[in-house]
Design a protein around this motif. Structure first.
Motif, short mmCIF file in Angstrom:
data_model
loop_
_atom_site.label_atom_id
_atom_site.label_comp_id
_atom_site.label_asym_id
_atom_site.label_seq_id
_atom_site.Cartn_x
_atom_site.Cartn_y
_atom_site.Cartn_z
N VAL A 35 0.81 -1.22 0.00
CA VAL A 35 0.00 0.00 0.00
C VAL A 35 0.84 1.27 0.00
O VAL A 35 0.28 2.37 -0.06
CB VAL A 35 -0.98 0.04 1.19
N LYS A 36 2.16 1.15 0.05
CA LYS A 36 3.03 2.33 0.06
C LYS A 36 2.80 3.18 -1.18
O LYS A 36 2.75 2.67 -2.30
CB LYS A 36 4.49 1.91 0.16
N GLY A 37 2.67 4.48 -0.98
CA GLY A 37 2.43 5.41 -2.07
C GLY A 37 0.97 5.56 -2.43
O GLY A 37 0.63 6.45 -3.22
N ARG A 38 0.11 4.71 -1.89
CA ARG A 38 -1.32 4.78 -2.19
C ARG A 38 -2.17 5.12 -0.98
O ARG A 38 -3.18 5.81 -1.11
CB ARG A 38 -1.81 3.44 -2.78
N PHE A 39 -1.78 4.62 0.21
CA PHE A 39 -2.55 4.84 1.44
C PHE A 39 -1.81 5.81 2.35
O PHE A 39 -0.57 5.84 2.38
CB PHE A 39 -2.74 3.52 2.19
N THR A 40 -2.58 6.59 3.13
CA THR A 40 -2.03 7.50 4.11
C THR A 40 -2.80 7.38 5.42
O THR A 40 -4.03 7.52 5.42
CB THR A 40 -2.07 8.96 3.63
N ILE A 41 -2.09 7.11 6.52
CA ILE A 41 -2.71 7.07 7.84
C ILE A 41 -2.42 8.38 8.55
O ILE A 41 -1.32 8.93 8.43
CB ILE A 41 -2.21 5.86 8.66
N SER A 42 -3.40 8.90 9.30
CA SER A 42 -3.23 10.14 10.03
C SER A 42 -4.05 10.09 11.31
O SER A 42 -4.91 9.22 11.48
CB SER A 42 -3.63 11.35 9.17
N ARG A 43 -3.77 11.02 12.23
CA ARG A 43 -4.50 11.06 13.49
C ARG A 43 -4.70 12.50 13.95
O ARG A 43 -3.89 13.39 13.65
CB ARG A 43 -3.80 10.25 14.58
N HIS A 44 -5.79 12.73 14.69
CA HIS A 44 -6.08 14.00 15.32
C HIS A 44 -6.39 13.68 16.78
O HIS A 44 -7.50 13.25 17.10
CB HIS A 44 -7.26 14.69 14.64
N ASN A 45 -5.42 13.89 17.65
CA ASN A 45 -5.53 13.41 19.02
C ASN A 45 -6.66 14.07 19.80
O ASN A 45 -7.36 13.40 20.57
CB ASN A 45 -4.20 13.60 19.76
N SER A 46 -6.85 15.37 19.64
CA SER A 46 -7.90 16.06 20.39
C SER A 46 -9.29 15.60 19.98
O SER A 46 -10.24 15.74 20.76
CB SER A 46 -7.77 17.58 20.24
#
Length: 118
Positions: free
Chosen positions: A66-77
């Motif tokens: 999935v490298k280059g196609r998927f992106t994981i992110s987070r918003h802690n608050s």
């Protein structure tokens, strides 16, 4: 231990995009910040496999497929993570599970179905 609520799955054509969301509504944000969060997936007849992880400091990991196609992110608050999936392929079809990891313990969401088909 940790309630995880997933959403965003669905049916998409090859080359299309989906964005998955996972929330931890019963945690305060300062506690959520301490977890490594991730996404796993399981296709019919296959073992559950790691897709991506993101640490409390924002360090990310992706499986090669999935490298280059998927992106994981987070918003802690907001106690929320996302998985942006682009250029989807039929082999991405699976049930996707949100994961929370801390102190050697894993918690899982119920799963959301992603189907990539024309």
């Amino acid at each position: 231990q940790v309630q995880l609520e997933e959403s965003g799955g669905g049916l998409v054509q090859p080359g299309g995009s989906l964005r998955l969301s996972c929330k931890a509504p019963r945690l305060i944000f300062s506690v959520f910040t301490g977890y490594t969060m991730g996404w796993y997936r399981q296709a019919p007849g296959e073992q559950r496999e790691l897709v991506a992880t993101i640490t409390h400091d924002g360090t990310t990991y992706y499986t090669d497929s999935v490298k280059g196609r998927f992106t994981i992110s987070r918003h802690n608050s907001r106690k929320q993570i996302w998985l942006q999936m682009n250029a989807l392929k039929p082999e991405d079809t699976a049930t996707y599970y949100c994961n929370a990891h801390q102190n050697g313990v894993d918690d899982w969401g119920q799963g959301t179905q992603v189907t990539v088909s024309s």
